[in-house]
Scaffold this active site. Sequence first.
Site, PDB file in Angstrom:
ATOM      1  N   HIS A  42       1.118   3.929   1.789  1.00 48.04           N
ATOM      2  CA  HIS A  42       2.220   4.480   3.076  1.00 48.04           C
ATOM      3  C   HIS A  42       3.545   4.726   3.108  1.00 48.04           C
ATOM      4  O   HIS A  42       4.169   3.652   2.120  1.00 48.04           O
ATOM      5  CB  HIS A  42       1.597   4.042   4.462  1.00 48.04           C
ATOM      6  CG  HIS A  42      -0.418   4.553   4.672  1.00 48.04           C
ATOM      7  ND1 HIS A  42      -1.170   3.763   5.734  1.00 48.04           N
ATOM      8  CD2 HIS A  42      -0.763   5.407   3.705  1.00 48.04           C
ATOM      9  CE1 HIS A  42      -2.098   4.514   5.563  1.00 48.04           C
ATOM     10  NE2 HIS A  42      -2.192   5.355   4.906  1.00 48.04           N
ATOM     11  N   ASP A  83      -0.845  -4.063   6.340  1.00 45.28           N
ATOM     12  CA  ASP A  83      -1.245  -3.487   7.078  1.00 45.28           C
ATOM     13  C   ASP A  83      -2.673  -3.707   7.016  1.00 45.28           C
ATOM     14  O   ASP A  83      -3.120  -3.619   6.494  1.00 45.28           O
ATOM     15  CB  ASP A  83      -0.471  -1.947   7.336  1.00 45.28           C
ATOM     16  CG  ASP A  83       0.511  -1.824   7.616  1.00 45.28           C
ATOM     17  OD1 ASP A  83       1.400  -2.339   7.437  1.00 45.28           O
ATOM     18  OD2 ASP A  83       0.692  -0.190   8.512  1.00 45.28           O
ATOM     19  N   HIS A 110       5.724  -5.086  12.036  1.00 44.39           N
ATOM     20  CA  HIS A 110       5.019  -4.193  12.247  1.00 44.39           C
ATOM     21  C   HIS A 110       4.873  -4.143  13.226  1.00 44.39           C
ATOM     22  O   HIS A 110       3.708  -2.747  13.950  1.00 44.39           O
ATOM     23  CB  HIS A 110       3.934  -3.822  11.296  1.00 44.39           C
ATOM     24  CG  HIS A 110       3.726  -2.561  10.556  1.00 44.39           C
ATOM     25  ND1 HIS A 110       2.894  -1.893  11.993  1.00 44.39           N
ATOM     26  CD2 HIS A 110       4.028  -2.395   9.250  1.00 44.39           C
ATOM     27  CE1 HIS A 110       2.594  -1.034  10.564  1.00 44.39           C
ATOM     28  NE2 HIS A 110       3.399  -1.145   9.483  1.00 44.39           N
ATOM     29  N   HIS A 128       0.577  -1.396  -0.073  1.00 42.87           N
ATOM     30  CA  HIS A 128      -0.122  -0.339  -0.361  1.00 42.87           C
ATOM     31  C   HIS A 128       0.174   1.389  -0.141  1.00 42.87           C
ATOM     32  O   HIS A 128       2.681   1.131   0.320  1.00 42.87           O
ATOM     33  CB  HIS A 128      -1.415   0.099   0.879  1.00 42.87           C
ATOM     34  CG  HIS A 128      -0.073   0.300   2.769  1.00 42.87           C
ATOM     35  ND1 HIS A 128       0.509  -0.860   3.239  1.00 42.87           N
ATOM     36  CD2 HIS A 128      -0.535   0.989   3.636  1.00 42.87           C
ATOM     37  CE1 HIS A 128       0.809  -0.664   4.329  1.00 42.87           C
ATOM     38  NE2 HIS A 128       0.405   0.652   4.496  1.00 42.87           N
ATOM     39  N   ASP A 173       5.700   4.367   4.822  1.00 43.44           N
ATOM     40  CA  ASP A 173       6.420   3.614   5.614  1.00 43.44           C
ATOM     41  C   ASP A 173       6.821   1.459   5.187  1.00 43.44           C
ATOM     42  O   ASP A 173       7.427   0.782   5.400  1.00 43.44           O
ATOM     43  CB  ASP A 173       6.236   2.809   6.702  1.00 43.44           C
ATOM     44  CG  ASP A 173       5.059   2.725   7.248  1.00 43.44           C
ATOM     45  OD1 ASP A 173       4.107   3.050   7.105  1.00 43.44           O
ATOM     46  OD2 ASP A 173       4.498   2.299   8.192  1.00 43.44           O
ATOM     47  N   HIS A 174       6.256   1.935   3.848  1.00 45.26           N
ATOM     48  CA  HIS A 174       6.317   0.954   3.009  1.00 45.26           C
ATOM     49  C   HIS A 174       6.759   1.099   1.978  1.00 45.26           C
ATOM     50  O   HIS A 174       6.678  -0.248   1.011  1.00 45.26           O
ATOM     51  CB  HIS A 174       4.562  -0.230   2.900  1.00 45.26           C
ATOM     52  CG  HIS A 174       4.653  -0.405   4.189  1.00 45.26           C
ATOM     53  ND1 HIS A 174       4.116  -1.597   4.322  1.00 45.26           N
ATOM     54  CD2 HIS A 174       3.593   0.244   5.109  1.00 45.26           C
ATOM     55  CE1 HIS A 174       4.051  -2.254   5.942  1.00 45.26           C
ATOM     56  NE2 HIS A 174       3.303  -0.467   6.641  1.00 45.26           N
ATOM     57  N   HIS A 212      -7.196  -1.669   5.225  1.00 50.95           N
ATOM     58  CA  HIS A 212      -6.266  -0.183   6.218  1.00 50.95           C
ATOM     59  C   HIS A 212      -6.927   0.588   5.789  1.00 50.95           C
ATOM     60  O   HIS A 212      -8.341   0.679   4.992  1.00 50.95           O
ATOM     61  CB  HIS A 212      -5.036  -0.529   5.694  1.00 50.95           C
ATOM     62  CG  HIS A 212      -4.116   0.626   6.220  1.00 50.95           C
ATOM     63  ND1 HIS A 212      -4.532  -0.007   8.363  1.00 50.95           N
ATOM     64  CD2 HIS A 212      -3.020   0.762   6.291  1.00 50.95           C
ATOM     65  CE1 HIS A 212      -2.961   0.806   8.398  1.00 50.95           C
ATOM     66  NE2 HIS A 212      -2.410   1.304   7.065  1.00 50.95           N
TER      67      HIS A 212
END
Length: 301
Positions: free
Chosen positions: A62, A210, A268, A60, A64-65, A140
């Site tokens: 976001h 997530d 995570h 996805h 941090d990914h 999410h």
Amino acid sequence: MKLTILGCYAATPRTFTNPTSQLLEIKNRFFLIDCGEGTQVQLRKNKIKFSKINQIFISHLHGDHFYGLIGLISTFSLLNRNNDLHIYGPKGIKEIILLQLRLSNSWPNFGLHFYELESKESELIYEDDKVQVKTIPLKHRVYTNGFLFEEKIAERKLNVEAVRHYQIEKCYFQNIKNGKDIVLDGGTVVLNNLLTFDPEKPKSYAFCSDTVYNEAIVPIINGVDVLYHEATFLQSEEQLAAKTMHTTAIEAATIAKKAQVSKLILGHYSTRYSTIDLFKAEAATIFPNVLLADDGLSFDL
């Protein structure tokens, strides 16, 4: 099958923890799953050759990914990469990456292919002769997928002694390994199970990060060998997990139990906790076969 955790902590990178990224080696294929900031540094630390990575799966959008993706692509160019790179991720990933490449005038010297995902149902997104990859729709704050990696059933193993006994010529070996019976010169039919052994059971790995607690994924991941499931919070922060659409360790263990997986790997983690051992302690009250991901840790699955 080997899994190397490059990063497994939530939100921001720190001097001693990294956001989500992992490398799955399966049937001599090297799949990069998510690409948080600092991924290429972690690849170097773990002595993983960049040239082996031809497929990248982004869960996805976001940061941090996937914030490490543009840097990794740029480094590939600096290293004079020739192989095409295939990126699978949510709709928008192509626009984000191409904008950065265009404004920095940093077009790669290799083929860059995007496969943008929009379906809210599980779908097959990658397949070759040995491996297939399906999406696992997650819930999410933005459109998110997990990924299910499955080995295909291998060809049967030749029983060398039996083949010699029946004096079967080498030119028939491939047909035998493909499962076919053999007719001898005199007309006698030799059944395939007399000439071969069963192949090893295909392995499977499910990546789920997530997501809020979501039992809808249970039929998709049912019976997998290894499940990686996010466990951002402990049960004491259950309300925060629901608010931010994340999962607690106990909830991740409940999914593992309901899906009857063989092994659960947690990751995570929120960095608010003093030790990640607390996550294993909670999850083990529901599902006994629990392992903890940590940066730089490898699992032979």
